[in-house]
Design an enzyme around this catalytic site. Structure first.
Site: not given
Ligand SMILES: NC(=O)c1ccc[n+]([C@@H]2O[C@H](COP(=O)([O-])OP(=O)(O)OC[C@H]3O[C@@H](n4cnc5c(N)ncnc54)[C@H](OP(=O)(O)O)[C@@H]3O)[C@@H](O)[C@H]2O)c1
Length: 288
Positions: A48, A106
């Protein structure tokens, strides 16, 4: 904050703050906001490219290090025993800490058994408290869990109301491995806002669809790490402990499962090649 006990006895918060696609510049501000909103688990990764921002925020937050729970992940280009060991030292330096609470592999590619050996050594050396995997779908997971001396504490998989990971969870159970959900809010899938099952529950409990989605996960004892760059939404995502879904309501989610996207399968050679090349393409250090 509700916690969950890992297979080595360590407790971790059931909800944390994820910083995927948060730019290095933005990361410090976002993590400071998240800590002041009440988050104690922060999920970052070498790939990241923002571990330094996390480290700065942790130092500036004034919250004791032992009250925070830091997760990071070893990237594919750092795989193998020697490179992984060196990368763990680099993560410790960037995170400005003596120890990492939870360290994950990862992706299930390249020399990941070598990476695991380095991670086991880091546990024995007191540099890491718990180790686990990410994106190890059942076949790869069982292979690693059988190989491992220290059994994986968690497996972080794409898990949400539309991707429920029942099979993965069943394979992980004999090893005591906890499911940790990435994309817990479906990464903004518009169906989350319109799905009638979720809408009805949101209305009943006077919560948002996102809060219902998070409540569903924590009621299954799944650790969730929602990402938001917005302070208000960060707080909303933590405000899920004052209601409980009923048994029949939990069961009603089963019908929401969607077919997996074949383009984003870890068994798709195109995705594997994309991930193997990811660091060359996206590491800001390569753009200088
Ligand atoms: N291990 C892996 O391969 C892997 C892959 C992907 C992600 N991850 C981890 O998982 C975490 C979360 O996954 P992700 O970031 O991909 O997706 P997510 O948390 O499912 O979704 C994030 C999205 O949702 C929006 N959001 C957040 N809270 C909200 C709410 N209360 N109401 C409406 N919209 C909302 C955010 O926009 P805003 O920011 O504008 O609020 C962003 O666009 C990552 O940050 C990372 O740490 C790990």
């Amino acid at each position: 904050m509700q916690t969950i006990k890992l297979n080595n006895g360590i407790e971790m918060p059931i909800i944390g703050y994820g910083v995927f696609q948060v730019s290095p510049e933005e990361c410090e501000r976002c993590v400071l906001n998240a800590i002041s909103a009440g988050y104690r688990l922060i999920d970052t990764a070498q790939a990241y490219y923002n571990e330094e921002g996390v480290g700065k925020a942790v130092t500036k937050s004034g919250v004791n290090r032992d009250e925070l729970f830091l997760t990071t992940k070893v990237w594919i280009t750092n795989s193998g025993e020697k490179k992984a060991s060196e990368s763990i030292e680099e993560s410790l330096r960037k995170l400005n800490t003596d120890y990492i609470d939870l360290l994950l592999i990862h992706q299930p590619f390249s020399d990941y058994p070598g990476t695991w050996r380095a991670m086991e050594k880091a546990v024995r050396d007191g540099k890491v408290r718990a180790i686990g995997l990410s994106n190890f779908y059942p076949d790869r997971f069982v292979d690693m869990a059988e190989y491992a001396e220290i059994k994986p504490a968690v497996n972080q998989l794409k898990t949400n109301v539309f991707s429920q990971q029942w099979e993965a969870e069943a394979e992980m159970k004999p090893y005591g491995t906890r499911l940790m959900a990435w994309a817990p809010l479906t990464q903004g899938d518009p169906d989350l806002m319109t799905n009638p099952v979720i809408r009805a529950l949101a209305e009943k409990y006077e919560k948002t669809p996102q809060q219902i989605a998070l409540r569903y996960l924590i009621q299954r004892d799944i650790i969730a790490i929602p990402k938001s760059a917005n302070k208000e939404r960060m707080s909303q995502n933590l405000d899920v402990f004052d209601f409980a879904l009923e048994k029949e309501e939990m069961e009603s989610f089963i019908s929401l499962e969607k077919p997996a996207n074949p383009d984003f399968s870890h068994r798709n050679p195109k995705l594997v090649k994309f991930l193997l090349d990811y660091d060359r393409q996206f590491n800001p250090a390569n753009k200088k």
